[in-house]
Design a protein around this motif. Sequence first.
Motif, mmCIF file in Angstrom:
data_model
loop_
_atom_site.group_PDB
_atom_site.id
_atom_site.type_symbol
_atom_site.label_atom_id
_atom_site.label_comp_id
_atom_site.label_asym_id
_atom_site.label_seq_id
_atom_site.Cartn_x
_atom_site.Cartn_y
_atom_site.Cartn_z
ATOM 1 N N PRO A 8 0.825 -1.210 0.000
ATOM 2 C CA PRO A 8 0.000 0.000 0.000
ATOM 3 C C PRO A 8 0.860 1.262 0.000
ATOM 4 C CG PRO A 8 -0.920 -1.599 1.517
ATOM 5 C CD PRO A 8 0.417 -2.137 1.067
ATOM 6 N N GLU A 9 1.992 1.231 0.705
ATOM 7 C CA GLU A 9 2.881 2.393 0.748
ATOM 8 C C GLU A 9 3.453 2.688 -0.641
ATOM 9 O OE1 GLU A 9 2.519 0.537 4.678
ATOM 10 O OE2 GLU A 9 3.205 -0.303 2.785
ATOM 11 N N GLN A 10 3.857 1.641 -1.354
ATOM 12 C CA GLN A 10 4.367 1.838 -2.706
ATOM 13 C C GLN A 10 3.292 2.417 -3.618
ATOM 14 O OE1 GLN A 10 5.916 -2.278 -3.115
ATOM 15 N NE2 GLN A 10 7.679 -1.288 -4.096
ATOM 16 N N CYS A 11 2.071 1.959 -3.443
ATOM 17 C CA CYS A 11 0.960 2.461 -4.245
ATOM 18 C C CYS A 11 0.768 3.954 -4.000
ATOM 19 C CB CYS A 11 -0.310 1.687 -3.903
ATOM 20 S SG CYS A 11 -1.739 2.131 -4.903
ATOM 21 N N ARG A 12 0.766 4.355 -2.733
ATOM 22 C CA ARG A 12 0.594 5.773 -2.405
ATOM 23 C C ARG A 12 1.752 6.616 -2.937
ATOM 24 N NH1 ARG A 12 -0.747 3.491 2.653
ATOM 25 N NH2 ARG A 12 1.177 4.303 3.551
ATOM 26 N N ARG A 15 1.421 6.895 -6.796
ATOM 27 C CA ARG A 15 0.333 7.802 -7.158
ATOM 28 C C ARG A 15 0.735 9.251 -6.931
ATOM 29 N NH1 ARG A 15 -4.177 9.567 -4.729
ATOM 30 N NH2 ARG A 15 -3.997 8.334 -2.829
ATOM 31 N N GLY A 22 -6.760 9.200 -6.617
ATOM 32 C CA GLY A 22 -7.229 7.835 -6.436
ATOM 33 C C GLY A 22 -8.241 7.448 -7.494
ATOM 34 N N LEU A 36 -9.474 0.761 -4.142
ATOM 35 C CA LEU A 36 -8.143 1.358 -4.128
ATOM 36 C C LEU A 36 -7.880 2.026 -2.776
ATOM 37 C CD1 LEU A 36 -5.513 2.111 -5.641
ATOM 38 C CD2 LEU A 36 -6.648 4.254 -6.231
ATOM 39 N N SER A 37 -8.831 2.786 -2.295
ATOM 40 C CA SER A 37 -8.683 3.474 -1.017
ATOM 41 C C SER A 37 -8.480 2.480 0.128
ATOM 42 C CB SER A 37 -9.914 4.341 -0.752
ATOM 43 O OG SER A 37 -9.810 4.971 0.500
ATOM 44 N N GLU A 40 -4.930 1.078 -0.080
ATOM 45 C CA GLU A 40 -3.922 2.045 0.363
ATOM 46 C C GLU A 40 -3.945 2.258 1.874
ATOM 47 O OE1 GLU A 40 -4.351 5.630 -1.938
ATOM 48 O OE2 GLU A 40 -3.127 4.819 -3.560
ATOM 49 N N LYS A 41 -5.116 2.096 2.493
ATOM 50 C CA LYS A 41 -5.248 2.311 3.939
ATOM 51 C C LYS A 41 -5.158 1.010 4.735
ATOM 52 C CE LYS A 41 -8.094 6.406 3.339
ATOM 53 N NZ LYS A 41 -9.435 6.981 3.462
ATOM 54 N N CYS A 42 -4.900 -0.102 4.047
ATOM 55 C CA CYS A 42 -4.798 -1.425 4.689
ATOM 56 C C CYS A 42 -6.074 -1.778 5.460
ATOM 57 C CB CYS A 42 -3.605 -1.496 5.625
ATOM 58 S SG CYS A 42 -2.026 -1.177 4.845
#
Length: 97
Positions: A8-12, A15, A22, A36-37, A40-42
Motif C-alpha cells: 500500500p505504501e508503494q501504491c501511495r 500515485r 485515487g 483502491l482506497s 492504500e489504507k490497509c
Amino acid sequence: MSDKLISPEQCRMARAGLGLTGEQVAERARVSKVTLSDFEKCKRSTHPRTVGAIRAALENAGVEFLEDNGGGAGVRLKRKPSDAIIALEDLNAENDN
C-alpha cells in the motif's frame, strides 16, 4: 500484468509521484475507488489480481517498483526519452536545453 505484488505504501508513493488522484488510478486499473482506497489504507485484504491491476496501471502511467534490497521497497519514476543524458562532447545548439 505483473505477478509481483506491491505494498500500500508503494501504491501511495507511486500515485503521488505521478500526481494522480485515487479516482484516476482506480479508473485506469478498472477497480472501484473504494477498493483502491481500502488497499492504500490497509483496511481489508485485497485480492492479488486486483493489486496486480493497480500495479500495472501505475507502471503504464510511468513508475517502476523497486523490490526490497535491504533498504526497503520503493518506487521511482521512469526516465522519459527527453530526460536522456547527453554526453558533453555531443552537446550542440540543437540539443541545448
